[in-house]
Structure formats: structure tokens, C-alpha cells
Enzyme design. Structure first.
Site, short mmCIF file in Angstrom:
data_model
loop_
_atom_site.label_atom_id
_atom_site.label_comp_id
_atom_site.label_asym_id
_atom_site.label_seq_id
_atom_site.Cartn_x
_atom_site.Cartn_y
_atom_site.Cartn_z
N GLU A 141 0.84 -1.18 0.00
CA GLU A 141 0.00 0.00 0.00
C GLU A 141 0.88 1.25 0.00
O GLU A 141 1.94 1.27 0.63
CB GLU A 141 -0.91 -0.04 1.22
N CYS B 214 6.36 -6.29 7.89
CA CYS B 214 7.47 -5.76 8.68
C CYS B 214 7.80 -6.74 9.81
O CYS B 214 6.90 -7.32 10.42
CB CYS B 214 7.11 -4.40 9.28
N CYS C 91 1.16 -1.26 15.69
CA CYS C 91 1.18 -1.05 14.23
C CYS C 91 0.58 -2.23 13.47
O CYS C 91 0.93 -3.38 13.71
CB CYS C 91 2.62 -0.82 13.80
N GLY D 200 6.79 -1.40 6.39
CA GLY D 200 8.15 -1.91 6.48
C GLY D 200 9.17 -0.97 7.09
O GLY D 200 8.88 0.20 7.35
N GLU D 201 10.35 -1.50 7.34
CA GLU D 201 11.43 -0.74 7.95
C GLU D 201 12.49 -0.45 6.88
O GLU D 201 13.24 -1.35 6.48
CB GLU D 201 12.02 -1.56 9.13
N LEU E 229 10.51 7.37 17.86
CA LEU E 229 10.97 7.18 19.23
C LEU E 229 9.84 6.59 20.09
O LEU E 229 10.05 5.69 20.88
CB LEU E 229 11.42 8.53 19.80
N ASN F 39 -3.64 5.77 15.51
CA ASN F 39 -4.79 5.42 14.66
C ASN F 39 -5.20 3.99 14.98
O ASN F 39 -4.36 3.09 14.95
CB ASN F 39 -4.40 5.52 13.18
N CYS G 17 -1.06 6.52 9.27
CA CYS G 17 0.13 5.88 9.83
C CYS G 17 -0.26 4.63 10.58
O CYS G 17 -1.17 4.65 11.41
CB CYS G 17 0.79 6.79 10.84
N1 SAH Z 1 9.13 1.38 10.01
C1 SAH Z 1 9.32 2.77 9.97
C2 SAH Z 1 8.45 3.47 8.94
C3 SAH Z 1 7.04 2.96 8.81
S1 SAH Z 1 6.01 3.20 10.22
C4 SAH Z 1 9.13 3.39 11.34
O1 SAH Z 1 8.68 2.68 12.25
O2 SAH Z 1 9.47 4.56 11.49
C5 SAH Z 1 5.65 4.94 10.06
C6 SAH Z 1 5.19 5.63 11.31
O3 SAH Z 1 3.89 5.19 11.70
C7 SAH Z 1 6.08 5.39 12.51
O4 SAH Z 1 6.42 6.62 13.11
C8 SAH Z 1 5.20 4.58 13.43
O5 SAH Z 1 5.54 4.78 14.77
C9 SAH Z 1 3.83 5.10 13.09
N2 SAH Z 1 2.72 4.23 13.46
C10 SAH Z 1 2.70 2.89 13.47
N3 SAH Z 1 1.48 2.43 13.85
C11 SAH Z 1 0.70 3.53 14.07
C12 SAH Z 1 -0.66 3.72 14.42
N4 SAH Z 1 -1.48 2.70 14.60
N5 SAH Z 1 -1.12 4.98 14.57
C13 SAH Z 1 -0.31 6.03 14.33
N6 SAH Z 1 0.98 5.92 13.95
C14 SAH Z 1 1.49 4.67 13.82
FE1 SF4 Z 2 7.47 -1.89 11.32
FE2 SF4 Z 2 7.44 0.79 11.55
FE3 SF4 Z 2 5.22 -0.69 12.00
FE4 SF4 Z 2 7.23 -0.79 13.74
S1 SF4 Z 2 5.99 1.01 13.25
S2 SF4 Z 2 6.09 -2.55 12.95
S3 SF4 Z 2 8.97 -0.64 12.39
S4 SF4 Z 2 6.29 -0.49 10.06
#
Ligand code: SAH
Ligand code: SF4
Length: 339
Positions: free
Chosen positions: A88, A109, A116, A155-156, A207, A282, A330
Site C-alpha cells: 500500500e 514488517c 502497528c 516496512g522498515e 521514538l 490510529n 500511519c
Molecule cells: N518502520 C518505519 C516506517 C514505517 S512506520 C518506522 O517505524 O518509522 C511509520 C510511522 O507510523 C512510525 O512513526 C510509526 O511509529 C507510526 N505508526 C505505526 N502504527 C501507528 C498507528 N497505529 N497509529 C499512528 N501511527 C502509527
Molecule cells: Fe514496522 Fe514501523 Fe510498524 Fe514498527 S511502526 S512494525 S517498524 S512499520
């Protein structure tokens, strides 16, 4: 049937050597067409017909398939078929009409952050440069005016650095790397590698909290990348790249936004040039922490936490809720459907 080699997402230099003995200026022309987003060699009308045919016999320009677009206010989500699954990509439009493409780097991921959705689905595989770059071209068919790119989808990114670098090299032929942001969950080695070898894109670090024990429970990756090590990598990055870093903090109702979190975050940020991006969580169905379902933070909680950070000298930005209507916000990316 064997698949032809895909030329999308190949950096210009690499393309030259793949197309050799084609003259350099021709390879440049091919790259310029790919960069325009064309998906057939036939469209490359400054190339002789015979050459277009020859290219078409050996190569292709898409290895992913656009499936559908879900449009919502301020955000649209595209589902794109790749071998073995669906990725996506999201396009976000801000108040000033600026559009940002949010791209995925992996199918799933492996990091397992508890809040997440992508983390919940687990890891299937890395995407290659074509699969990453094509997301951008699929988006641009609907939105030709993309001004920024963030690698914040599924993904990371720093666990797929090689393909990420190739994709950025291709995309940044026409876009400044300053308009590109890579978001990581905090992999210290990867951050240092970016600082040493580039590309010189912006860095965002998820963070979430600077309370070590809590962070380790929310983001298992931080067990191998504790806060001290992460900070060391950020200081190194700052010294070499000299650009402000974004710290991202997903706010989970009642979990990571109390005064102690604010104190810890301010202590972590001391000596770093950062801005803190607060992202209200979210909702993702079926996620629990300490035996209770995760909750969204209340507006008061968000404002209070932001004020606590500001009081301690940290610049904060509250991310507006966007994309939820299309499950494209996100952390809401991740479709189990297979194609
Ligand atoms: N893996 C990388 C990039 C993808 S995640 C990372 O973790 O930075 C992108 C962002 O979405 C990150 O800052 C993560 O903390 C945030 N995120 C993950 N799950 C979320 C959720 N349910 N609601 C809001 N932000 C979320
Ligand atoms: Fe992977 Fe980023 Fe989601 Fe953590 S927040 S599981 S690192 S996509």
C-alpha cells in the site's frame, strides 16, 4: 513464463551499464522517459522504432500492478499488487495543497511494534527498487504534482537499505533529496550508515517514548537498540549531515504521554537538533497492551503532552489525523489479501 528484467527504479548510472553498448545519451533518454512515468517503450518517441522494439523484447517497465485507489479527505490509498502480496502507498495532501507520497519498502514488517498494523501482519520480504519506485509512478498517474516523498509506509526502510538507496537514486534525479524523508524505528547501525554513505535525505526516528523499559515493550527492536545507542547514532548523524531530525511519537491513550514521558523525551533530545512529531494513534483492530486494548489519546491528553514538551524547550508538531477513512493513516497499512 520468465519475467523480463524491469528497468523502472534503476539509477541512471546502472541503467547505462545495463543498456551498454547503447550510447550514453540514449540511456539518458530512456531514463528520462522512465522518470516521466511512461510504462511502455512505444511511448519513447525520440528513440528509433527498432531500438524501442529491441528494448521491449528484453525489458519491461512495470513489475507491479495497480489494483485500486481509495480516496478520502486529505489522503488517498493505493493498493498495488507485487509478487506474493499487496503493498500500500498513500498520498497525503496538506492544508497548503502540498502533496506527499508515502511509500512502502517491505511487504510486511519484522519489527513487531505492538501498535502497528503492518507489524501485526509480520514480514514477508523486502521490496526491490522497481517495486518501491513504481509506487511513486502509480501515485503520479492520479496526482501529477507530488512535491515530497516519505518512506513511512509498510516496512522498515533501513532493513532494506540497498534497494532503498537505488530507488532514491532513481527518484532523486528530478527531486531534491531534501524533499525525501526516511523514517526508521531506530536502527542505530542503519542511521550511521546513512550518515556515512548517504543519501542525504531527511531522517525521522520513531521514538514513541524515551522511557527505556516501556519502549522495549512497545517496540521490541529497541532491545537491541537501546536509547543510549540510538542517541549515539543520532549525534553521529547530526555531526555528519547537520540536518534537523524528526522524532516521531505515536501517542497511545494513557500509556506514553504523562509527565515522566515528557521529562524522559526532553532528556533524550538534549544536545540534538530535533522537532517532535506527535502522531495520535490510529486504531488498529485487535491490538492489546498489558491485557487491555490500545486506546486513542484524547485531545486534552495530546495538547497537554505537547505543552509539557514545549515547556522543556522542545519544538512539537501535532500531526493531523488524515487517511483514516481509507485505512491509510500511519500504522494502518497492511492488507492480508494475496494476489
Ligand atoms: N518502520 C518505519 C516506517 C514505517 S512506520 C518506522 O517505524 O518509522 C511509520 C510511522 O507510523 C512510525 O512513526 C510509526 O511509529 C507510526 N505508526 C505505526 N502504527 C501507528 C498507528 N497505529 N497509529 C499512528 N501511527 C502509527
Ligand atoms: Fe514496522 Fe514501523 Fe510498524 Fe514498527 S511502526 S512494525 S517498524 S512499520
Amino acid at each position: 513464463m520468465t519475467q523480463k528484467f524491469c528497468l523502472c527504479g534503476i539509477p541512471p548510472r546502472e541503467l547505462e551499464s545495463i543498456l551498454f553498448p547503447m550510447p550514453r545519451y540514449r540511456a539518458e533518454q530512456v531514463f528520462a522517459w522512465i522518470n516521466k512515468g511512461v510504462d511502455s517503450f512505444d511511448a519513447m518517441n525520440n528513440l528509433p522504432l527498432a531500438q524501442r522494439r529491441e528494448l521491449d523484447g528484453r525489458f519491461c517497465l512495470r513489475k507491479t500492478t495497480f489494483i485500486k485507489i481509495l480516496d478520502g479527505p486529505g489522503a488517498a490509498k493505493l493498493q498495488i499488487g507485487v509478487s506474493g502480496g499487496l503493498v500500500e502507498a498513500v498520498v497525503l495532501t496538506d492544508g497548503a495543497g502540498r502533496r506527499t507520497a508515502c511509500l512502502s519498502t517491505q511487504l510486511g514488517c519484522a519489527m513487531g511494534c505492538v501498535f502497528c498494523k503492518t507489524g501485526l501482519m509480520g514480514f514477508t520480504r523486502n521490496l526491490d527498487s522497481a517495486e518501491i519506485t513504481e509506487q511513486f509512478y502509480h501515485i503520479r498517474r492520479f496526482y501529477p504534482d507530488i512535491s515530497n516523498i516519505v518512506f513511512m509506509g509498510m516496512g522498515e526502510p533501513l532493513l532494506n537499505l540497498c534497494e532503498l538507496r537505488r530507488s532514491i537514486a532513481a527518484l532523486c534525479r528530478t527531486m531534491s533529496p531534501r524533499r525525501v524523508t526516511v523514517s526508521t524505528c531506530g536502527l542505530a547501525d542503519g542511521i550511521e550508515s546513512l550518515a556515512d554513505e548517504g543519501p542525504a535525505v531527511r531522517l525521522a526516528v520513531s521514538l514513541t517514548t524515551a522511557r527505556e523499559e516501556l519502549r522495549q515493550r512497545l517496540m521490541p527492536v529497541s532491545r537491541a537498540n537501546p536509547l543510549l545507542r540510538l542517541k549515539e547514532a543520532l549525534l553521529y548523524h547530526e555531526a555528519r549531515v547537520g540536518r534537523r531530525i524528526t522524532l516521531e511519537a505515536v501517542l497511545l491513550g494513557g500509556i506514553n504521554s504523562n509527565a515522566e514521558d515528557a521529562r524522559a523525551m526532553a532528556a533524550f533530545a538534549r544536545g540534538l537538533n530535533v522537532v517532535v512529531n506527535l502522531i495520535p494513534w490510529n486504531p488498529v483492530e485487535g491490538v492489546f497492551f498489558d491485557g487491555a486494548p490500545l486506546k486513542e489519546p484524547s485531545p486534552v491528553e495530546i495538547r497537554r503532552f505537547s505543552a509539557e514538551l514545549e515547556k522543556r524547550g522542545l519544538k512539537t508538531v501535532i500531526r493531523r489525523r488524515k487517511g483514516r477513512g481509507v485505512s491509510g493513516a500511519c500504522g494502518q497499512l497492511g492488507s492480508r489479501q494475496r494476489v
